[in-house]
Design a protein around this motif. Structure first.
Motif, PDB file in Angstrom:
ATOM      1  N   VAL A  21      19.136  -7.675 -46.551  1.00 30.57           N
ATOM      2  CA  VAL A  21      18.247  -7.646 -45.392  1.00 30.57           C
ATOM      3  C   VAL A  21      19.038  -7.356 -44.118  1.00 30.57           C
ATOM      4  N   GLY A  22      20.207  -7.967 -43.974  1.00 30.06           N
ATOM      5  CA  GLY A  22      21.009  -7.764 -42.773  1.00 30.06           C
ATOM      6  C   GLY A  22      21.471  -6.320 -42.611  1.00 30.06           C
ATOM      7  N   VAL A  23      22.020  -5.746 -43.673  1.00 29.75           N
ATOM      8  CA  VAL A  23      22.509  -4.372 -43.593  1.00 29.75           C
ATOM      9  C   VAL A  23      21.355  -3.388 -43.375  1.00 29.75           C
ATOM     10  N   VAL A 155      12.082  -6.955 -40.243  1.00 31.68           N
ATOM     11  CA  VAL A 155      12.899  -7.866 -41.055  1.00 31.68           C
ATOM     12  C   VAL A 155      12.041  -8.529 -42.132  1.00 31.68           C
ATOM     13  N   ILE A 156      10.851  -8.978 -41.746  1.00 35.29           N
ATOM     14  CA  ILE A 156       9.972  -9.630 -42.722  1.00 35.29           C
ATOM     15  C   ILE A 156       9.554  -8.656 -43.815  1.00 35.29           C
ATOM     16  N   VAL A 201      11.039 -16.386 -44.343  1.00 35.00           N
ATOM     17  CA  VAL A 201      10.147 -15.568 -43.511  1.00 35.00           C
ATOM     18  C   VAL A 201       9.687 -16.355 -42.285  1.00 35.00           C
ATOM     19  N   THR A 202       9.369 -17.625 -42.477  1.00 34.56           N
ATOM     20  CA  THR A 202       8.920 -18.450 -41.361  1.00 34.56           C
ATOM     21  C   THR A 202      10.000 -18.586 -40.298  1.00 34.56           C
ATOM     22  N   LEU A 203      11.248 -18.801 -40.722  1.00 34.59           N
ATOM     23  CA  LEU A 203      12.349 -18.914 -39.768  1.00 34.59           C
ATOM     24  C   LEU A 203      12.549 -17.620 -38.991  1.00 34.59           C
ATOM     25  N   GLY A 208      11.975 -14.702 -33.973  1.00 32.78           N
ATOM     26  CA  GLY A 208      11.479 -13.527 -33.276  1.00 32.78           C
ATOM     27  C   GLY A 208      10.509 -13.871 -32.171  1.00 32.78           C
ATOM     28  N   ASP A 209       9.580 -14.796 -32.440  1.00 27.69           N
ATOM     29  CA  ASP A 209       8.624 -15.210 -31.416  1.00 27.69           C
ATOM     30  C   ASP A 209       9.326 -15.873 -30.237  1.00 27.69           C
ATOM     31  N   LEU A 210      10.337 -16.680 -30.521  1.00 24.08           N
ATOM     32  CA  LEU A 210      11.086 -17.334 -29.450  1.00 24.08           C
ATOM     33  C   LEU A 210      11.799 -16.298 -28.581  1.00 24.08           C
ATOM     34  N   ALA A 211      12.398 -15.298 -29.220  1.00 23.04           N
ATOM     35  CA  ALA A 211      13.082 -14.250 -28.460  1.00 23.04           C
ATOM     36  C   ALA A 211      12.105 -13.453 -27.607  1.00 23.04           C
ATOM     37  N   VAL A 212      10.942 -13.130 -28.163  1.00 24.52           N
ATOM     38  CA  VAL A 212       9.934 -12.371 -27.415  1.00 24.52           C
ATOM     39  C   VAL A 212       9.442 -13.170 -26.214  1.00 24.52           C
TER      40      VAL A 212
END
Length: 255
Positions: A21-23, A155-156, A201-203, A208-212
């Motif tokens: 997923v990272g790459v 990512v998800i 997925v939840t994490l 992502g929501d926190l960053a947005v």
């Protein structure tokens, strides 16, 4: 199967999934973002308007998005073997994951960049900014929150694709779910893997929501383009200041 037997398998599979997923996400960001910006710039009325280029890039993106991931994996088998030397394992699965994620994120990036107010672009151009300056000072900063939201969605999606890749020897949690949970009827093992994927997925979504939200609070109103516009405007009433050189706004934009 006991937990002591599950634990080492889960640890290895989790590392493989996170690596895939990272790459794949990194490749999607590095390649998909420029494609999304290019689609906006070359569209009708764009700074680099070119219908042939826009149609060609759009067609490539649409084809990449239309292929089911399993079909894409099989179609890229020879290319994958050429890139990593094998068609099995998490390294091999990373190749089609990245290829599939690029057009996916490109469309999300295109949508995010299109939402930028055209007045901000015109303000940078009026100060003498080049196309690259418009992209760097207006389009990307002003669409950053939406770009992060699109990256979270990507990512998800890649996590889901990585689990699917495990059914054809792609490694990771998908391979464990298929080999032990499905083929050997280890129901407990399957439940544990499903729970881990849900938590993962939840994490990602929460991060992502926190960053947005953070970008939405701190980015709006203090972005570089707004600062430039205030800087080039008149001084507040009652506090006249010395006139700045004509080159100052342009220098600020190009810098």
């Amino acid at each position: 199967m006991t937990w002591d037997e599950m634990q080492p398998l889960l640890q290895t599979a989790t590392r493989e999934t996170l690596s895939m997923v990272g790459v794949a996400t990194l490749v999607a960001l590095l390649a998909g973002l420029p494609l999304g910006v290019l689609l906006v710039l070359t569209d009708r009325g764009g700074l680099l308007q070119s219908r042939p280029v826009n149609k060609a890039v759009g067609a490539v993106v649409n084809i990449g998005r239309s292929l089911p991931f399993i079909v894409l994996m099989l179609a890229l088998t020879s290319f994958t073997r050429w890139v990593v030397g094998t068609s099995l394992g998490w390294q091999a699965a990373t190749v089609p994951l990245a290829v599939g994620a690029i057009p996916f994120y490109a469309r999300l990036a295109e949508t995010a960049v299109r939402e930028v107010d055209g007045g901000l672009v015109e303000a940078v151009q009026a100060m003498g900014g080049s196309t690259w300056t418009v992209v760097r000072k207006a389009l990307l900063p002003e669409s950053l929150a939406s770009l992060v939201a699109g990256l979270t969605t990507t990512v998800i999606a890649v996590i889901g694709y990585s689990a699917m890749a495990g059914t054809v020897g792609g490694g990771g949690l998908g391979t464990l779910a298929y080999t032990y949970g499905y083929m050997r009827f280890e129901t407990d093992f399957m439940v544990v893997i499903v729970i881990e994927l849900v938590v993962l997925v939840t994490l990602v979504q929460l991060a992502g929501d926190l960053a947005v939200r953070s970008l939405g609070r701190h980015g709006r109103g203090d972005g570089p383009v707004r600062l430039l516009r205030r800087r080039s405007g008149s001084a507040p009433a009652g506090r006249p200041g010395p006139a700045e050189p004509a080159e100052q706004p342009l220098a600020a934009v190009e810098g």
